[in-house]
Scaffold this active site. Structure first.
Site, PDB file in Angstrom:
ATOM      1  N   GLU A 158       0.835  -1.210   0.000  1.00  0.00           N
ATOM      2  CA  GLU A 158       0.000   0.000   0.000  1.00  0.00           C
ATOM      3  C   GLU A 158       0.869   1.258   0.000  1.00  0.00           C
ATOM      4  OE1 GLU A 158      -4.265  -1.261   1.803  1.00  0.00           O
ATOM      5  OE2 GLU A 158      -2.763  -0.743   3.300  1.00  0.00           O
ATOM      6  N   GLU A 234      -6.464  -7.848  -1.002  1.00  0.00           N
ATOM      7  CA  GLU A 234      -6.893  -7.729   0.390  1.00  0.00           C
ATOM      8  C   GLU A 234      -8.399  -7.503   0.372  1.00  0.00           C
ATOM      9  OE1 GLU A 234      -5.064  -5.210   3.242  1.00  0.00           O
ATOM     10  OE2 GLU A 234      -3.007  -5.788   2.699  1.00  0.00           O
TER      11      GLU A 234
END
Length: 588
Positions: A158, A234
Site C-alpha cells: 500500500e 486484500e
C-alpha cells in the site's frame, strides 16, 4: 517444475487460466504446531492459495540477527502449504502494516535518527538489501518454477497511501529480482486514482484492497491497468480491535454476498484475513491519527477461521459461495468442542520491586533516555531518579510513550497515559525520596508518519519547571522473564488473598483434556501472562477482549505453570479457564 505468468486477462498456471482464491494466514501469529491444521482448513473451505506477510522485525530483533527457527520457520510453513496442495503468495514488505508493531520495520533501524524509511535512502536500502538476501534462500527455492508453491511476490505494501518515491520502488523491484525471485511481482493499493498512480511501476502487476462494491472498485483498477487479471489481494472481511473499543464484526451473509459479487466479476481474490490468530507477546501495533490507540492481543479479525482455529458461520458461507466457482473437497472440519472449564488459585506472589535485578541491568544518564536509546524495543522499562521538594510539586513530561505508572518510594501516585494525552501529575507537598516511573510501550504505530518513533519518556521531564537530572533506566526482559521461575521456586507456598501490582503471581495446574484453553482475564486489571514460558500477550480490563487464547501445543498434561504480571490490581486471586473466547461487546 511449473510456471506462473500474467496473461492478457487471466493468471496462467502452466499455461492454463488460473483464478487465485486465496486467504491470508500469518505464520507469525499462529503457533507453529498449529500451522498444518489452519492450512488444511483453508483447503477445506475451497481456497487454492495461502498468502502471508513476512515480519522483518520478528526475524531480526537485533541488527545482525536473522532467526528462521520455531515459529519463524517460514520455509517449513511454505512446505506445509505445498504439502496440502496449495499455492502461496509472499509479501516481504519491507513494510507490511498488518496491525503489527512498527509495520514490521525493526526498531533498531531508527536508533540513529537519520534513516529514511520507505524511500530511496542509502542506509535504509542497505538494511533492506541485507534482509532480502537473508530471506532469499527460503523464498527463491520455493518458487513454482523450482517445484515450490510460491506464485506471486509483492513489492512494498500500500505504498500509494504513504509515498511517491519511484526510485525506491524501482530499486526494491531490482533487488527482488537480483536475489532470484522470478515469479510475477505485484503491488497493492486502495483503488483510488492517486494511490494507484503513486504505488506501482510499469512491470509490477497492480492489485487492489477493498471489502465491498467489487464491480466499482475493479473498474477503477482496470482504468489504471487495461490488461492482465483483476485481483483484490486484500478482500477485507472483518476488522481489528483496539483496547478500549468494541469487537468488530461483519455479518457473514453480507460478506458472502460481497465475495460472490467479486467472483462473479471474474476476479481473483485474497481474503484478509482467512485466519487472524494472535498478537502474542509484545507484537501488537497501534494507530495514531490524532489519538494513540494500541491494538488488542486478539487478532481474531472476525475471520472465517476464528482465533482458536475453529470455523465460523462466515467460513461456511464463504465455502458455499466459493463452491459456485471452484471445486470443493469432500472433507470438512469437525465441529469444535468447548474448551475445558476449570479454575485454580494463584499460589505465590513476587512484587516486581523484589526481582528487578533478575530482569535487567540499569544504566545511568544525566537526562532520561528513550527506551530505544537504552536498547529496549518492546515491553516495559523502569526509570528512577530522586526528588526533594520544599512544597507542592507538579511532575511534567513533554510526552509519555505510552503509559507511565508513577511511584514515590514505591507508593503509587498515579498514571500518565498517552491515549488520554496526560503529561502532568501532582506530587505530595514536601515530597522527598526515590521517584520511579514504570513505562510501558503499548505497541508501536504501524501506519502513517509516526512509524519508528521512539518509546519511553520523551523529555524534558521537570518538577515545577526545573529539569530532573541523574536518571537510571532499567529495561525489563519480559520476553523470557529470566530468573522469575527460580525466584518463585525459592519462595514457600503462601495463601494469596490479594494481588496488588506491580507484581508477578504464579499458579500451577494440570490439563483436564488435550486442546486449547481460554484464560478469563475479566477480573484482572492490566498486565501480561505466560504459560510454560510462552508469552500469551497483554490483557486489560479496558477490553474489549476478556480472554487470552492459550494454544494447545504450549500445554502439557500436568505441571503447567502460569505466571501473570499484574501492573494495577486484581479483584480476585482466582484463575479461571472458560469454554469459549470472550472478545467483548460487538460493534453496533
Amino acid at each position: 517444475m511449473g510456471s506462473f505468468a500474467i496473461g492478457e486477462r487471466e493468471f496462467l498456471l502452466d499455461g492454463e487460466p488460473f483464478r487465485i482464491i486465496s486467504g491470508a494466514l500469518h505464520y507469525f501469529r499462529v503457533h507453529p504446531d498449529q500451522w498444518a491444521d489452519r492450512i488444511r482448513k483453508a483447503r477445506q473451505m475451497g481456497l487454492n492459495t495461502i498468502e502471508t506477510y513476512v515480519a522483518w522485525n520478528a526475524h531480526a530483533p537485533a541488527d545482525g540477527d536473522f532467526d528462521l527457527t520455531g515459529g519463524l520457520d517460514l520455509g517449513r510453513f511454505l512446505d506445509l502449504v505445498a504439502a496440502e496442495g496449495l499455492y502461496a503468495i509472499v509479501r516481504p514488505g519491507p513494510y507490511i502494516c498488518a496491525e503489527w508493531a512498527n509495520g514490521g520495520l525493526p526498531a533498531w533501524l531508527f536508533r540513529d535518527g537519520a534513516v529514511g524509511i520507505r524511500r530511496d535512502e542509502p542506509r535504509f536500502m542497505a538494511a533492506v538489501t541485507r534482509y532480502y538476501e537473508q530471506l532469499a534462500p527460503v523464498v527463491v527455492a520455493r518458487q513454482v518454477d523450482r517445484g515450490g508453491p510460491i506464485i506471486l511476490v509483492q513489492v512494498e505494501n500500500e505504498y500509494g497511501a504513504y509515498g511517491a518515491d519511484k526510485s525506491y520502488l524501482r530499486k526494491l523491484t531490482e533487488l527482488t529480482r537480483r536475489i532470484g525471485v522470478t515469479v510475477p511481482l505485484t503491488t497493492v493499493d486502495q483503488p483510488l486514482d492517486d494511490m494507484l498512480d503513486r504505488g506501482s511501476l510499469p512491470g509490477l502487476h497492480k492489485t487492489a484492497s477493498f471489502g465491498s462494491r467489487a464491480a466499482e472498485r475493479l473498474a477503477a483498477l482496470r482504468r489504471h491497468q487495461p490488461t492482465g487479471p483483476l485481483m483484490c489481494s486484500e478482500f477485507w472481511n472483518g476488522w481489528f480491535d483496539s483496547w478500549g473499543g468494541v469487537h468488530h464484526v461483519t455479518p457473514a451473509d453480507q460478506c458472502a454476498r460481497e465475495l460472490g459479487e467479486l467472483l462473479e466479476c471474474g476476479a481473483s481474490v485474497n481474503i484478509y484475513m482467512f485466519h487472524g490468530g494472535t498478537n502474542f507477546g509484545f507484537t501488537n501495533g497501534a494507530n495514531d491519527k490524532g489519538t494513540y490507540r494500541p491494538i488488542a492481543t486478539s487478532y481474531d479479525y472476525d475471520a472465517p477461521l476464528d482465533e482458536a482455529g475453529d470455523p465460523t458461520a462466515k467460513y461456511w458461507a464463504y465455502r458455499e459461495v466459493i463452491g459456485r466457482y471452484a471445486p470443493l473437497s469432500d472433507d470438512v472440519p469437525a465441529a469444535a468442542a468447548p474448551a475445558p472449564a476449570f479454575g485454580v488459585r494463584l499460589g505465590k506472589v513476587l512484587p516486581l520491586w523484589d526481582v528487578l535485578d533478575r530482569l535487567g541491568k540499569g544504566s545511568e544518564h544525566d537526562e532520561p533516555p528513550t527506551m530505544d536509546a537504552a536498547g529496549q524495543s518492546a515491553g516495559l522499562a523502569l526509570y528512577r531518579t530522586e526528588i526533594d521538594l520544599a512544597g507542592p510539586g507538579v511532575l511534567h513530561i513533554a510526552e509519555v510513550r505510552d503509559r507511565a505508572q508513577v511511584f514515590l518510594d514505591r507508593q503509587a501516585l498515579g498514571t500518565l497515559e498517552r491515549e488520554h494525552k496526560d503529561r502532568s501529575l501532582a506530587l505530595p507537598a514536601g515530597a522527598r525520596g526515590v521517584l520511579e516511573l514504570l513505562v510501558e510501550d503499548q505497541g508501536r504505530v504501524d501506519y502513517g508518519p509516526r512509524l519508528g518513533e521512539p518509546k519511553g519518556l520523551i523529555g524534558p521531564v521537570t518538577v515545577n519547571g526545573e529539569p530532573l537530572r541523574r536518571w537510571e533506566i532499567r529495561p525489563l526482559d519480559l520476553v523470557t522473564i529470566p530468573g522469575i521461575t527460580e525466584a518463585f521456586a525459592a519462595r514457600p507456598p503462601e495463601e494469596v488473598t490479594v494481588l496488588a501490582g506491580p507484581a508477578f503471581a504464579e499458579a500451577e495446574f494440570d490439563l483436564p483434556a488435550p486442546g486449547d484453553l481460554f484464560l478469563d482475564t475479566s477480573a484482572w486489571g492490566k498486565g501480561v501472562v505466560w504459560i510454560n514460558g510462552f508469552c500469551l500477550g497483554r490483557y486489560w480490563s479496558r477490553g474489549p477482549q476478556q480472554t487470552l487464547h492459550v494454544p494447545g501445543p504450549v500445554l502439557r498434561p500436568s505441571g503447567n505453570r502460569l505466571v501473570v504480571l499484574e501492573l494495577q490490581a486484581s479483584g480476585t486471586t482466582q484463575v479461571d479457564f472458560v469454554p469459549a473466547p470472550r472478545l467483548g461487546p460487538l460493534e453496533e
